[in-house]
Design an enzyme around this catalytic site. Sequence first.
Site, PDB file in Angstrom:
ATOM      1  N   GLN A  17       0.724   2.038   1.086  1.00 58.48           N
ATOM      2  CA  GLN A  17       0.748   3.454   2.516  1.00 58.48           C
ATOM      3  C   GLN A  17       1.934   3.248   2.863  1.00 58.48           C
ATOM      4  O   GLN A  17       1.205   5.002   2.853  1.00 58.48           O
ATOM      5  CB  GLN A  17      -0.434   2.391   3.132  1.00 58.48           C
ATOM      6  CG  GLN A  17      -0.944   3.537   4.453  1.00 58.48           C
ATOM      7  CD  GLN A  17      -1.957   2.703   5.378  1.00 58.48           C
ATOM      8  OE1 GLN A  17      -1.754   4.288   6.277  1.00 58.48           O
ATOM      9  NE2 GLN A  17      -2.100   2.034   5.676  1.00 58.48           N
ATOM     10  N   LEU A  72       5.005   5.010 -16.103  1.00 57.05           N
ATOM     11  CA  LEU A  72       6.489   5.054 -16.728  1.00 57.05           C
ATOM     12  C   LEU A  72       6.948   2.902 -16.629  1.00 57.05           C
ATOM     13  O   LEU A  72       7.102   2.633 -15.322  1.00 57.05           O
ATOM     14  CB  LEU A  72       7.767   5.722 -16.020  1.00 57.05           C
ATOM     15  CG  LEU A  72       9.575   6.092 -16.244  1.00 57.05           C
ATOM     16  CD1 LEU A  72       9.022   6.391 -17.836  1.00 57.05           C
ATOM     17  CD2 LEU A  72      10.181   6.624 -15.740  1.00 57.05           C
ATOM     18  N   THR A  74       9.430   1.247 -16.231  1.00 59.10           N
ATOM     19  CA  THR A  74      11.028   1.713 -15.206  1.00 59.10           C
ATOM     20  C   THR A  74      12.093   0.538 -15.760  1.00 59.10           C
ATOM     21  O   THR A  74      13.311   0.520 -15.662  1.00 59.10           O
ATOM     22  CB  THR A  74      11.519   2.183 -14.100  1.00 59.10           C
ATOM     23  OG1 THR A  74      11.023   1.368 -13.363  1.00 59.10           O
ATOM     24  CG2 THR A  74      10.814   2.509 -14.260  1.00 59.10           C
ATOM     25  N   ASN A  96       9.150   2.613  -1.804  1.00 58.86           N
ATOM     26  CA  ASN A  96       9.305   1.398  -0.942  1.00 58.86           C
ATOM     27  C   ASN A  96       9.061   0.652  -0.988  1.00 58.86           C
ATOM     28  O   ASN A  96       7.749  -0.552  -1.077  1.00 58.86           O
ATOM     29  CB  ASN A  96       8.365   2.443   0.719  1.00 58.86           C
ATOM     30  CG  ASN A  96       6.754   1.995  -0.780  1.00 58.86           C
ATOM     31  OD1 ASN A  96       6.450   3.238  -1.486  1.00 58.86           O
ATOM     32  ND2 ASN A  96       5.458   1.888   0.441  1.00 58.86           N
ATOM     33  N   GLU A 140       2.102  -4.314   6.850  1.00 60.48           N
ATOM     34  CA  GLU A 140       1.047  -3.508   8.391  1.00 60.48           C
ATOM     35  C   GLU A 140       1.271  -3.952   9.707  1.00 60.48           C
ATOM     36  O   GLU A 140       2.025  -4.131  10.609  1.00 60.48           O
ATOM     37  CB  GLU A 140      -0.599  -2.777   8.294  1.00 60.48           C
ATOM     38  CG  GLU A 140      -0.668  -1.838   9.152  1.00 60.48           C
ATOM     39  CD  GLU A 140      -0.266  -0.914   9.855  1.00 60.48           C
ATOM     40  OE1 GLU A 140       0.292   0.208   9.321  1.00 60.48           O
ATOM     41  OE2 GLU A 140       0.635  -0.695  10.952  1.00 60.48           O
ATOM     42  N   ASP A 169       2.531   2.156   8.367  1.00 60.85           N
ATOM     43  CA  ASP A 169       2.704   2.242   7.572  1.00 60.85           C
ATOM     44  C   ASP A 169       3.135   3.768   7.484  1.00 60.85           C
ATOM     45  O   ASP A 169       3.922   4.564   7.425  1.00 60.85           O
ATOM     46  CB  ASP A 169       1.589   1.713   6.102  1.00 60.85           C
ATOM     47  CG  ASP A 169       1.521   0.319   6.043  1.00 60.85           C
ATOM     48  OD1 ASP A 169       2.127  -0.195   6.268  1.00 60.85           O
ATOM     49  OD2 ASP A 169       0.339  -0.454   5.673  1.00 60.85           O
ATOM     50  N   GLY A 248       0.454   6.184  31.033  1.00 64.17           N
ATOM     51  CA  GLY A 248       1.646   6.875  32.244  1.00 64.17           C
ATOM     52  C   GLY A 248       1.219   6.591  33.738  1.00 64.17           C
ATOM     53  O   GLY A 248       0.442   5.471  33.896  1.00 64.17           O
ATOM     54  N   GLY A 249       1.012   7.731  33.952  1.00 65.23           N
ATOM     55  CA  GLY A 249       0.954   7.737  35.377  1.00 65.23           C
ATOM     56  C   GLY A 249      -0.780   7.696  35.668  1.00 65.23           C
ATOM     57  O   GLY A 249      -1.377   7.703  36.574  1.00 65.23           O
TER      58      GLY A 249
HETATM   59  N1  CAO Z   1       8.273  -0.071 -13.770  1.00 62.24           N
HETATM   60  C1  CAO Z   1       8.561  -1.156 -13.514  1.00 62.24           C
HETATM   61  N2  CAO Z   1       8.847  -2.545 -12.944  1.00 62.24           N
HETATM   62  C2  CAO Z   1       8.208  -2.014 -11.887  1.00 62.24           C
HETATM   63  C3  CAO Z   1       7.783  -0.676 -11.207  1.00 62.24           C
HETATM   64  C4  CAO Z   1       7.331   0.166 -12.971  1.00 62.24           C
HETATM   65  N3  CAO Z   1       6.947   1.331 -13.133  1.00 62.24           N
HETATM   66  N4  CAO Z   1       7.014   0.284 -10.077  1.00 62.24           N
HETATM   67  C5  CAO Z   1       7.515  -1.604  -9.901  1.00 62.24           C
HETATM   68  N5  CAO Z   1       7.802  -2.448 -10.140  1.00 62.24           N
HETATM   69  C6  CAO Z   1       8.727  -4.230  -9.850  1.00 62.24           C
HETATM   70  C7  CAO Z   1       9.842  -3.863  -8.837  1.00 62.24           C
HETATM   71  O1  CAO Z   1      10.741  -3.095  -9.652  1.00 62.24           O
HETATM   72  C8  CAO Z   1       9.285  -5.113  -8.598  1.00 62.24           C
HETATM   73  O2  CAO Z   1      10.592  -5.470  -9.974  1.00 62.24           O
HETATM   74  P1  CAO Z   1      11.393  -6.402  -9.585  1.00 62.24           P
HETATM   75  O3  CAO Z   1      10.083  -7.592  -8.226  1.00 62.24           O
HETATM   76  O4  CAO Z   1      11.237  -8.159 -10.590  1.00 62.24           O
HETATM   77  O5  CAO Z   1      12.174  -6.528  -8.751  1.00 62.24           O
HETATM   78  C9  CAO Z   1       8.138  -5.262  -8.956  1.00 62.24           C
HETATM   79  O6  CAO Z   1       7.601  -4.467  -9.490  1.00 62.24           O
HETATM   80  C10 CAO Z   1       7.446  -6.057  -7.589  1.00 62.24           C
HETATM   81  O7  CAO Z   1       7.684  -4.809  -6.690  1.00 62.24           O
HETATM   82  P2  CAO Z   1       6.937  -4.848  -5.192  1.00 62.24           P
HETATM   83  O8  CAO Z   1       8.327  -6.710  -4.297  1.00 62.24           O
HETATM   84  O9  CAO Z   1       7.919  -4.217  -4.218  1.00 62.24           O
HETATM   85  O10 CAO Z   1       6.192  -5.555  -5.016  1.00 62.24           O
HETATM   86  P3  CAO Z   1       5.245  -6.517  -3.929  1.00 62.24           P
HETATM   87  O11 CAO Z   1       3.992  -6.474  -4.481  1.00 62.24           O
HETATM   88  O12 CAO Z   1       6.008  -8.015  -4.354  1.00 62.24           O
HETATM   89  O13 CAO Z   1       5.476  -6.434  -2.709  1.00 62.24           O
HETATM   90  C11 CAO Z   1       5.776  -4.875  -0.128  1.00 62.24           C
HETATM   91  C12 CAO Z   1       4.769  -5.283  -1.871  1.00 62.24           C
HETATM   92  C13 CAO Z   1       4.825  -4.020   0.421  1.00 62.24           C
HETATM   93  C14 CAO Z   1       5.370  -5.943   0.320  1.00 62.24           C
HETATM   94  C15 CAO Z   1       6.724  -4.485  -0.220  1.00 62.24           C
HETATM   95  O14 CAO Z   1       7.606  -3.497  -1.796  1.00 62.24           O
HETATM   96  C16 CAO Z   1       7.398  -4.322   0.107  1.00 62.24           C
HETATM   97  O15 CAO Z   1       7.879  -5.085   1.405  1.00 62.24           O
HETATM   98  N6  CAO Z   1       8.051  -2.967   0.289  1.00 62.24           N
HETATM   99  C17 CAO Z   1       8.977  -2.091   1.611  1.00 62.24           C
HETATM  100  C18 CAO Z   1       8.051  -2.114   2.511  1.00 62.24           C
HETATM  101  C19 CAO Z   1       6.591  -1.323   2.731  1.00 62.24           C
HETATM  102  O16 CAO Z   1       6.929   0.074   2.559  1.00 62.24           O
HETATM  103  N7  CAO Z   1       5.899  -1.679   3.345  1.00 62.24           N
HETATM  104  C20 CAO Z   1       4.836  -0.844   3.619  1.00 62.24           C
HETATM  105  C21 CAO Z   1       3.707  -1.899   2.324  1.00 62.24           C
HETATM  106  S1  CAO Z   1       2.021  -0.650   2.810  1.00 62.24           S
HETATM  107  O17 CAO Z   1       1.227  -1.530   3.796  1.00 62.24           O
END
Ligand code: CAO
Length: 416
Positions: A17, A72, A74, A96, A140, A169, A248-249
């Site tokens: 989000q 993609l 990456t 993010n 969040e 978020d 507030g007030g």
């Molecule tokens: N191609 C290849 N790899 C990809 C990719 C793509 N297009 N898109 C994502 N990935 C990979 C990332 O590189 C990561 O790999 P590694 O762990 O090997 O480095 C993996 O996907 C997972 O990404 P992540 O750790 O960001 O995802 P998660 O689901 O484990 O965590 C979240 C989610 C939101 C907790 C974390 O991303 C985070 O803390 N983000 C920052 C704070 C934030 O924005 N939070 C708000 C979320 S909205 O509620």
Amino acid sequence: MSKPLEGIKIIDFTHVQAGPACTQLLAWFGADVIKVERPGSGDVTRSQLRDIPDADALYFTMLNSNKRSLTLDTKTPEGKEVLEKLVKESDVLVENFAPGALDRMGFTWERLNELNPKLIVASVKGFSDGHHYDDLKVYENVAQCAGGAASTTGFWDGPPTVSAAALGDSNTGMHLAIGILTALIGRGQTGRGQKVAVSMQDSVINLCRVKLRDQQRLDRVGYLEEYPQYPHGEFSDVVPRGGNAGGGGQPGWVLKCKGWETDPNAYIYFTIQGHAWEPICRALGKPEWISDPNYATAQARQPHIFDIFATIEAWLADKTKYEAVDILRKFDIPCAPVLSMKEIANDPSLRASGTIVEVPHKERGTYLTVGSPIKFSGLKPEITGSPLLGEHTDEILSELGYSKDQIANLHTSRSV
Ligand code: CAO
């Protein structure tokens, strides 16, 4: 109508989000937002909380309108090459991911800056760089707890409470959007991009600044006169939860209206604005309160403010929330009905203003979403449906100069 952000190309490397809310806003205002997603699965919200089997979930569609989708991987050499080409042609990259994820992919700030010195790299993280929690993954409610919102929300005899509003978020996404636009203006002056970072904790704290105000007042005088704890209850040394008290007030409270016994939202918010005391008394049929020394000043009212609210509730007992507001608005009293999401979804004014819009979607038919809350005199953001996973992959690759054969090879290697 031309849109102010037309010509700005954004690599939208965001998910869930906080990031998508930021890039969606920029897309509404004309930026070309290319959502980069993992082939096969895409943003996790495409499949979270689905209401229609196999169709993109509302969680995704409502945060990704007006964008294009490029699948993609990456982490493959071919995928990295595509991303590098895209970086060279783009103005902004927004991400993010969890702390360190972009670096692990090989796209550190230094590398991105080397590829395109004009690129603005914008990130959301849970905590700011160098914070003792900067390695944490954050969602969040974690941010609401770390940002002071939870400790100050709810009732004094209940636990810390999180808000339904996405303070961690979407709010962080809005802060990031401001940061990106500022950096774009800065780039116009210097010719160089920069790193823009917003933490979810900081964004929540920014919205809780009045609670930090209260902490300092409490430290100095030992009480907070606008809180329900005053003057009968106890204060400790931390800002308490104040229920529905006005921040507030102006004292205020959520008050019951006709039908509250069966309708959970048959309430209004009533504010006792100091200079509106006289009209309030007239509206309530209590003209004797106007000059009564027990009621005439805000200070005199505060010790028995809940008795006053009880009197107002007695007045409200035979009025629906809408009838009550229609009477009170004539007296210039700041108030509003407590609206359910169903009422908001069907509100004609919100439909007319474009705040609630129905948009077409290839799998879902149409869906309801929140349009731009920002209104311009010279721009009417048109909200379009969110893209299907990889819907624009071939189109974007060919814009990057890939031939049909090269695109086919990228598909075969599962890099896109
Ligand atoms: N191609 C290849 N790899 C990809 C990719 C793509 N297009 N898109 C994502 N990935 C990979 C990332 O590189 C990561 O790999 P590694 O762990 O090997 O480095 C993996 O996907 C997972 O990404 P992540 O750790 O960001 O995802 P998660 O689901 O484990 O965590 C979240 C989610 C939101 C907790 C974390 O991303 C985070 O803390 N983000 C920052 C704070 C934030 O924005 N939070 C708000 C979320 S909205 O509620």
